[in-house]
Scaffold this active site. Structure first.
Site, PDB file in Angstrom:
ATOM      1  N   LYS D 105      10.107  -4.194  -1.092  1.00 57.41           N
ATOM      2  CA  LYS D 105       8.774  -5.044  -0.924  1.00 57.41           C
ATOM      3  C   LYS D 105       9.376  -6.623  -1.215  1.00 57.41           C
ATOM      4  O   LYS D 105       9.736  -6.891  -2.313  1.00 57.41           O
ATOM      5  CB  LYS D 105       7.691  -4.707  -1.792  1.00 57.41           C
ATOM      6  CG  LYS D 105       6.689  -5.713  -1.326  1.00 57.41           C
ATOM      7  CD  LYS D 105       5.232  -5.594  -2.373  1.00 57.41           C
ATOM      8  CE  LYS D 105       4.418  -6.667  -2.047  1.00 57.41           C
ATOM      9  NZ  LYS D 105       3.695  -6.913  -3.109  1.00 57.41           N
ATOM     10  N   GLY D 193      -5.128  -9.752  -3.849  1.00 57.36           N
ATOM     11  CA  GLY D 193      -6.322 -10.246  -3.989  1.00 57.36           C
ATOM     12  C   GLY D 193      -7.615  -9.200  -4.089  1.00 57.36           C
ATOM     13  O   GLY D 193      -8.980  -9.472  -4.131  1.00 57.36           O
ATOM     14  N   SER D 214      -2.852  -3.844  -7.356  1.00 53.30           N
ATOM     15  CA  SER D 214      -2.290  -3.353  -8.540  1.00 53.30           C
ATOM     16  C   SER D 214      -3.466  -3.519  -9.528  1.00 53.30           C
ATOM     17  O   SER D 214      -4.055  -2.428  -9.973  1.00 53.30           O
ATOM     18  CB  SER D 214      -1.275  -4.075  -8.812  1.00 53.30           C
ATOM     19  OG  SER D 214      -0.102  -4.156  -7.967  1.00 53.30           O
TER      20      SER D 214
END
Lengths: 259, 259, 259, 259
Positions: D105, D193, D214
């Site tokens: 990532k 977000g 997360s």
């Protein structure tokens, strides 16, 4: 507040060495004819108007340029239609020579379907143009990082979009505009997506220094009246920002009589 | 559009037999003192201002009433603080006698925490007051059915809220305001919840005939400047509504040069 | 949290003396045929389904009633189509006699164009039905005052709309739903306006106890799949409400590794 | 729809050569301890979890790596904390060597206050990593042009943000996510977000292929329960997207009984 308050916002809009009282920048695209454009420009009170260098605007006997000169409105040539930094730089150079202005609205569109700016090409062109002494106003998406990069590259103003050109979707992401305003040290001009007056008012309330719009006025059913609406809307938003709004509350609160 | 356009909206606001050029109604509650109130009222351009009958406003030597008379602003007594139709009717009758006006802003609050109107008591009181010849402007929630019921009861104007009094949350449900406007045959005045100028602009764009607000101005950091902002915001929204905005699109659309 | 957590929300939905594990109430209107309806009902997991007393549903050999009995789903007769309290009360009485249930979903529509509830007639009918021993679930607009009035009248549940019936506009005014939930002591069931799963999830996150919907499922392109989506959406929202979400921030915040 | 429908979305998530049934990617940051993290990961049903290479995660005896291996969850090393393409490329190379995975990532944060990605450095790094045979999932802002550039650079998935990391502001600009989805030919994973389950549901309804989050889970009051909420929310949104929602209407529309 000074005693001579008369319902007008304070201060001027300074872009590089250029100063303006009006905080409404108009684009000429989309107007049905020059007569309608003239009435709309006059009603808007604009002092700065953008024209596309790559369109027919600049042909011999261009009516738009003549009109703007007659009205005493400053020219802001733009690079709309350019797809690369190289094209945009060349177009800006031609504009400076042809029109005798160091102002340029830098636009590098990535494709025709979204007309969104290409951030990489835009930052590259901004750097080159600033190095050549242009006063660069850069059209950008609403990414706060790209806005900072453009400022670091030497732009005199950053012009984040509210939403894609011509959509009339207003300001899709007010949070991003607030983030841009919070960190900018050059003027922030809301560009693209404005559909109606409340969009312009909101842009100014979020802290923008000016608003640029085209088809919201030129393609309204009554362009002159919409131009007047936008002028009032920008004034309203600027005054409201200066005035300091009340906070938002979850529960009601009664007012009480003055003493 | 007439040739004498000068950036001002067309027409007047007619409430029963009363006519107004200004489309901004101000409430006096929340002002720090009379001097600030006077400056704000003047900056707002208002021609109609509401005062609470159940507060100290009307005591002997009431500064507010004197001020409004001196400024030539029409009085709109309100029944704020009333909890039942009976109380509201009595309060309106006292106001008519004391102030010599048939205008009344009918407010029946259900409780102190939300200050929301009680629809059943409000419709009941509206019927009684209209039957007694009052020109009734009724404060209501944003329910389109209740708005119609108030009109059927004889109200000269309906005043749906944007959000609860003093919250500054703006217009929480534009769809309801549009539904009310689409079916009303009396003026619709957006009342309560306005926090900043773009809220007022939006109200007018949705088709409201006027906007009423109080603490958004009186409790702003600079009430005079916010009053000027609201005045411009209402003008902007009215002009934009009249001008006919562009439609919203999903994809972008380039403008093109005028011919 | 108990050790036996298995991804399901805690508790049951208690409406009067009736208890349900599912928090999704389905309306049968709009289904293309009984087979599709059966598959959708099964996929939704619903335990309570509403049928219109004034439609053909209850004719001899009504397939819908047979279907619901076969699936073991409780019947919630509704008074849709009634325009007055008197009509609604009569319809409820007929339903109780015909179907052998004290449950009734009270609906008094003000007109056909908005299908919005008439608050005055609804409160009147609710009082009468509660006095007669019905377990009343009342369809209402999203006005917090009317919701309280319905509770005071004896309703076992209040059912505020998200937006008008069949619009699919979702929850137009989350603030009002929050105000209703904050003050209600009976279950709050979000009714009308749901268009997609995230609307149902949001309803539960706002604190609603259940969601009622019809055409969002029955008129989806794939009703069975949308029923499953709604079931998952209600579960998601209920769990999220119970779990306690993170606060919203203006600036970013990095996470950090667990220890 | 196949006959074996059982309330689960169809298909798998394919990222390069890697395939997943779960469409929820979890970040480990913010968890109070490993026990809570384990329960949350299990409740989420995730098959892919991201860990920061530049944090202490990878020290000898790293509990997080051990935990993920024990749970059979694939590792997605990320380059969080990197500020330049060079740093990110080096970090990715170290991760590949240390963890034996080609998945990465890519995150290049422009600054600590917004944690927003730097588009120029990200595109640069993506190109290099793709050329080196990595399966690159690139964290990006929600700019549709940058998303296309990342795909052109060889990314196996693009990961636009909903709003800045840790803000819990949800999806600030659904229009941009729709534009990205409309033009992408690689999976789109909504990243950053997300605050609550309805945000995840909406992301999937807009057409995203998966959601990464997360702190919405790890910092919720009850992480395990919120993980279950997110799992259900993603399922709900995916099913709703597949099911085809009803259109939105301005006026109401009654349902009608099934035949």
């Amino acid at each position: 507040m000074t005693g001579d308050f008369a319902g007008e916002p304070a201060g001027v809009l300074a872009i590089g060495d250029h100063k303006f009282t009006s905080r409404l920048v108009i684009g000429t695209g989309g107007a049905a004819n020059l007569d309608i454009l003239e009435r709309a420009l006059t009603a808007s009170g604009t002092e700065l108007t953008t024209v596309a260098m790559r369109r027919a605007d600049l042909g011999s006997g261009s009516g738009v340029l003549d009109l703007l000169r007659r009205l005493g409105i400053a020219l802001l040539p733009n690079t709309a239609g350019c797809r690369t930094a190289a094209e945009a730089v060349l177009t800006a150079q031609l504009a400076r020579e042809a029109l005798g202005t160091d102002l340029v609205k830098l636009e590098v569109h990535a494709d025709d379907r979204t007309l969104l700016p290409d951030p990489i090409e835009t930052v590259d062109a901004a750097q080159q143009l600033a190095d050549e002494g242009f006063t660069v106003l850069a059209y950008t998406n609403d990414d706060p990082v790209t806005a900072l990069r453009l400022e670091e590259a030497g732009c005199a103003a950053v012009m984040p979009l509210g939403s894609p050109i011509g959509t009339g979707l207003g300001i899709r992401n007010p949070h991003n505009i607030e983030l841009i305003v919070a960190r900018a040290s050059v003027p922030v001009i809301l560009d693209a997506g404005i559909g109606t007056a409340s969009d312009a008012t909101l842009a100014m309330e979020l802290g923008c220094d000016a608003v640029l719009l085209s088809t919201a006025v030129t393609r309204a059913q009554d362009p002159e009246r919409m131009a007047a609406a936008m002028r009032a809307g920008v004034t309203a938003g600027r005054l409201a920002r200066e005035a300091g709004r009340i906070p938002q509350r979850f529960w009601a609160q009664a007012s009480s009589p003055p003493r």
